[in-house]
Design a protein around this motif. Structure first.
Motif: not given
Length: 159
Positions: A72-82
């Motif tokens: 989570i960077t400010f108001d952006i989420g980044q899904l790296n791995q699941i």
């Protein structure tokens, strides 16, 4: 899930924050699930040093059967791995991990979530589409082996 539904479904998977003592098991799971897995150093960095990352594990029968790593960077989420071990797939574990990520992102006021997925990983693409992600562009030769990636996005305002 409410507790009666939880009991009726005999859901026995627990989702919790990843601990340092989980690293070895998560590395092994990562190696089993990905063409370009993270090594121990990368997972250790994500867990202990990256101030933007969140890692959760799914535990069933006292073993780690899945995990999720997102930023989570400010108001952006980044899904790296699941990832979920092959023998535990199709049980809703990945969905529960993703829902946990969405819950945290919602609490932190994330408005958009992004991810990259290999263009030929149809099962993953269908999974992400089921959870509201749409393909927005193709990143050519994104992966080490030259595979293209689909960049996918999902808004969080409707959660």
């Amino acid at each position: 899930l409410n507790s009666s539904l939880f009991k009726r479904l005999k859901v026995k998977t627990m989702i919790r924050e990843m601990l340092e003592s989980d690293i070895k098991e998560v590395v092994e799971l990562d190696q089993e699930c990905f063409l370009s897995p993270y090594d121990e150093k990368q997972i250790r960095y994500e867990l202990l040093e990256n101030p933007f990352s969140f890692l959760y594990v799914a535990i069933e029968e006292e073993k780690i059967v899945g995990f999720i790593d997102f930023w989570i960077t400010f108001d952006i989420g980044q899904l790296n791995q699941i990832a979920v071990l092959p023998s535990f797939r199709r049980k809703g574990i990945a969905s529960r991990l993703l829902e946990k990520a969405f819950q945290i992102m919602y609490e932190k006021r994330v408005v958009n979530v992004t991810l990259e997925v290999r263009y030929h990983n149809e099962k993953a693409i269908q999974f992400y589409q089921k959870h509201g992600f749409i393909k927005t562009l193709t990143k050519k030769a994104y992966y080490d082996n030259g595979d293209d990636a689909y960049y996918m996005e999902r808004g969080m305002l409707d959660v």
